[in-house]
Each structure stands twice: as C-alpha cells, then as structure tokens.
Scaffold this active site. Structure first.
Site, PDB file in Angstrom:
ATOM      1  N   GLY A 218       0.814  -1.218   0.000  1.00 30.15           N
ATOM      2  CA  GLY A 218       0.000   0.000   0.000  1.00 30.15           C
ATOM      3  C   GLY A 218       0.842   1.260   0.000  1.00 30.15           C
TER       4      GLY A 218
ATOM      5  N   GLY B 215       0.089   4.298   1.435  1.00 36.14           N
ATOM      6  CA  GLY B 215      -0.340   5.286   2.426  1.00 36.14           C
ATOM      7  C   GLY B 215       0.869   6.138   2.804  1.00 36.14           C
ATOM      8  N   ALA B 216       0.671   7.072   3.732  1.00 39.10           N
ATOM      9  CA  ALA B 216       1.757   7.993   4.089  1.00 39.10           C
ATOM     10  C   ALA B 216       2.978   7.234   4.619  1.00 39.10           C
ATOM     11  CB  ALA B 216       1.262   9.006   5.113  1.00 39.10           C
TER      12      ALA B 216
ATOM     13  N   GLY C   5       3.717   4.062   4.175  1.00 38.40           N
ATOM     14  CA  GLY C   5       4.229   3.233   3.076  1.00 38.40           C
ATOM     15  C   GLY C   5       5.152   4.051   2.185  1.00 38.40           C
TER      16      GLY C   5
ATOM     17  N   LYS D 152       1.239   2.158  23.832  1.00 38.41           N
ATOM     18  CA  LYS D 152       0.885   2.975  22.663  1.00 38.41           C
ATOM     19  C   LYS D 152      -0.648   3.027  22.532  1.00 38.41           C
ATOM     20  CE  LYS D 152       1.499   5.388  18.878  1.00 38.41           C
ATOM     21  NZ  LYS D 152       1.483   4.952  17.552  1.00 38.41           N
TER      22      LYS D 152
ATOM     23  N   ASN E 114      -3.019   6.318  22.027  1.00 38.91           N
ATOM     24  CA  ASN E 114      -4.017   6.456  20.961  1.00 38.91           C
ATOM     25  C   ASN E 114      -5.440   6.547  21.512  1.00 38.91           C
ATOM     26  OD1 ASN E 114      -1.901   4.439  19.023  1.00 38.91           O
ATOM     27  ND2 ASN E 114      -2.504   6.482  18.422  1.00 38.91           N
TER      28      ASN E 114
ATOM     29  N   ASN F 294      -6.458  10.134  20.024  1.00 33.13           N
ATOM     30  CA  ASN F 294      -7.204  10.016  18.768  1.00 33.13           C
ATOM     31  C   ASN F 294      -8.680  10.356  18.905  1.00 33.13           C
ATOM     32  OD1 ASN F 294      -4.650   9.159  18.171  1.00 33.13           O
ATOM     33  ND2 ASN F 294      -5.286   7.580  16.764  1.00 33.13           N
TER      34      ASN F 294
ATOM     35  N   ASN G 187      -3.546  18.128  18.661  1.00 33.48           N
ATOM     36  CA  ASN G 187      -3.151  17.350  19.853  1.00 33.48           C
ATOM     37  C   ASN G 187      -2.886  18.234  21.073  1.00 33.48           C
ATOM     38  OD1 ASN G 187      -3.248  15.308  18.018  1.00 33.48           O
ATOM     39  ND2 ASN G 187      -1.081  14.738  18.142  1.00 33.48           N
TER      40      ASN G 187
ATOM     41  N   GLU H 202      -9.921   4.264  12.930  1.00 37.67           N
ATOM     42  CA  GLU H 202      -9.421   3.032  13.562  1.00 37.67           C
ATOM     43  C   GLU H 202     -10.028   2.829  14.956  1.00 37.67           C
ATOM     44  OE1 GLU H 202      -4.988   2.270  12.082  1.00 37.67           O
ATOM     45  OE2 GLU H 202      -5.256   4.323  12.744  1.00 37.67           O
TER      46      GLU H 202
HETATM   47  O1  PAF Z   1      -2.443   8.353  15.508  1.00 44.41           O
HETATM   48  C1  PAF Z   1      -1.708   9.339  15.709  1.00 44.41           C
HETATM   49  O2  PAF Z   1      -1.958  10.451  15.236  1.00 44.41           O
HETATM   50  C2  PAF Z   1      -0.423   9.160  16.505  1.00 44.41           C
HETATM   51  O3  PAF Z   1      -0.263   7.797  16.781  1.00 44.41           O
HETATM   52  C3  PAF Z   1      -0.363   9.966  17.800  1.00 44.41           C
HETATM   53  C4  PAF Z   1       0.782   9.467  18.639  1.00 44.41           C
HETATM   54  C5  PAF Z   1      -1.646   9.879  18.562  1.00 44.41           C
HETATM   55  C6  PAF Z   1       0.024  11.402  17.557  1.00 44.41           C
HETATM   56  O4  PAF Z   1      -0.854  12.144  16.802  1.00 44.41           O
END
Ligand code: PAF
Length: 294
Positions: free
Chosen positions: A6, A8-9, A11, A175, A179, A183, A193, A257
């Site tokens: 793919g 994507g960015a 990739g 992680k 997220n 997110n 953010n 996601e």
């Molecule tokens: O999904 C995202 O944008 C990144 O994983 C994070 C760390 C939340 C920073 O924007």
C-alpha cells in the site's frame, strides 16, 4: 528486497527511506499510482519515483511490510497468504490492536515482527508526502526464527532510532493508551493534539488511562495509571501542533481506527469483566460521528 503493502503515508515514507538507503524495494498497489511523489521532509523537498508491483505479482523473499490501517491488516494477510513462502518475515506497522492469535493461525510458520512508530507523515494530495516529525520506533518479534538478525538490522535502519523489546505487548498496550486518549478526543472536539493539555480534558484523560492500567494489570502487564497519564501528556506536548490520524480520518470522512483503539479496550473490558466507561463513551461518540458520513 523489501515489499511494502500500500502507498499510504507511512508506506511512501518507507519507500523514500529505502531509496535513500539504496535498498531494493517494491510497493504493492491495487490501482494506478503516481509515478512521482513530491516529498516534503523536515529538512528538504525531493521527488521520489516509486517502484511498484501489482498485488498479483510474485512476492520476493525479504521483509514484507504492512504499514496499513489496523482494520486492513487481517484482510491483507488473508489476501497475500498464498503468495508468501513460510520464511518471509512480516512486519505489522499500525496504530491500535489487532487479533494476534488470528494472525498466528493464518500464518502458522512465518516470522512476525510488530512495530510501532511515532514518525508523523501525511499525504496532502494524491502525489504528495509530508513528513511532519522525525520520531522513534519500537519493535519486537511476535514469532521469531533463529536467522532473522539480518532482517532486524535492515528494519532498524528504516525508521530510526529503533529499540527492540522482548515484551512487545507492553509496548503495544502503552501505545494503545496514547491512541485511546489522543485520537478520539481530537476527533470529537476537532482540535490539534496540543489542546488536550488544557484543564477540561484532564479528568477524561485520567479516566481513560486508569481503565487501561487496570486492564493491563489484569493481563499481567506491570504499569501504573500515573505512568500512562504522564506518557500521554508528554506525547500531547511533543506533538502539540499535529492533527492526529483519527482527526484527519474524520475531517476527510474516512473510516477511523476506533474499533482497534477504544473498541479494543471495550472488548478487553468485557472479556475481563472490568468496566471501562470512559473508553466506552469515547468509542460511542466516534462511532456516532462516523455514521454521519460512512
Ligand atoms: O495516531 C496518531 O496520530 C499518533 O499515533 C499519535 C501518537 C496519537 C500522535 O498524533
């Protein structure tokens, strides 16, 4: 040879790095893709002329990298399974969590590497790539074989610095906490953010991280709520000017996601009979936003 699935960015960023490192690579694409990509990296502007192959073409030996959305990982493995010989090591590079048991069952022999990166990249247009931040990468083997050191040395050059972890689940859960905070909150409130550092978001961030630390402890992963909270606040600060991937997905009316982020936390809560109301609320709100455009 490296095969990247793919364009994507991330990739495209991997292809650019391969080009700089003079690694032989192919990007597997389904459709007509740009012959030139205008790349704006932190330091310079340059043109990448990617090397493509079709999804039906033979997959060469070497790392097979899946820098995809979390919900695309299992369908992609299903699609390429019959073209992959058992020695080909897969690299799963995505946000959120996927069902590892299902992947190990789909590919009973292949070495599988899981990685998470904080590099920031997005595609401002079809033939563009903007790299917004040099990040770091954390990686570990979900299934290893004795002779994979060479592959490991190749992978760690792609998105450096790369640290290796025996207990990759610890890293993935940490992680996931980041997220699960950044997110959905940036997508729901339509903010960058950095806004999340403000007082009104504090109690939600405390609640989300508390629930995730409880789940982690329940599956024998040592962590405290304070650690998860401090890590989230540090990343909010470090990426203050960025718009999260979920914020971008909502802005461009793409599937998010959320199922693999807050949805994963909610499903783990159910499985372990641990209530996760803060995560559930964020999950419901993003699902609701998606129903307006999906
Ligand atoms: O999904 C995202 O944008 C990144 O994983 C994070 C760390 C939340 C920073 O924007």
């Amino acid at each position: 040879m490296l095969t990247i699935v793919g364009n994507g960015a991330i990739g495209n960023l991997l292809a650019l790095q391969c080009h700089h490192l003079q690694f032989d690579y192919r990007i597997v694409v389904r459709n007509q893709s740009p012959s030139e990509i205008r790349c704006q990296t932190v330091h310079q502007q340059e043109i990448l002329r990617p090397v493509y192959q079709r999804s039906s073409d033979t997959i060469e030996q070497g790392l097979f990298i899946l820098p995809l959305k979390a919900y695309q990982i299992i369908p992609a493995i299903g699609q390429f399974k019959s073209q992959l010989s058992a020695e080909v090591p897969l690299v799963l590079l995505h946000n959120g969590m996927v069902d590892h048991a299902q992947i190990l069952e789909l590919l009973p022999n292949n070495p599988i590497l899981v990685a998470t990166t904080s590099y920031g990249a997005f595609k401002p247009q079809y033939d563009g790539l903007n790299v917004t931040g040099i990040g770091a990468t954390q990686a570990g083997w979900l299934r290893n074989s004795d002779d994979n050191l060479g592959y490991q040395q190749v992978f760690e050059k792609l998105l450096p610095p790369c640290s290796w972890h025996k207990d990759i689940l610890q890293i993935l859960w940490r992680k996931l906490a980041v997220n699960s905070v950044i997110n959905p909150l940036t997508a729901i409130h339509n903010v960058a953010n950095g806004e999340l550092a403000k007082q009104p978001y504090r109690s939600t961030i405390m609640g989300v991280t508390k629930e995730i630390s409880t789940l982690m402890n329940a599956v024998n992963l040592a962590v405290t709520q304070q650690e998860l909270f401090a890590n989230c606040m540090a990343i909010i600060e470090k990426t203050a000017g960025n718009y999260s991937s979920m914020h971008q997905d909502v802005q461009y009316k793409r599937k998010t996601e959320i199922e693999n982020i807050s949805g994963y936390v909610v499903s783990q809560g159910k499985q372990l009979s641990i209530p996760v109301p803060f995560n559930n609320e964020l999950f419901e709100q993003v699902k609701k936003i998606e129903t307006y455009y999906l």
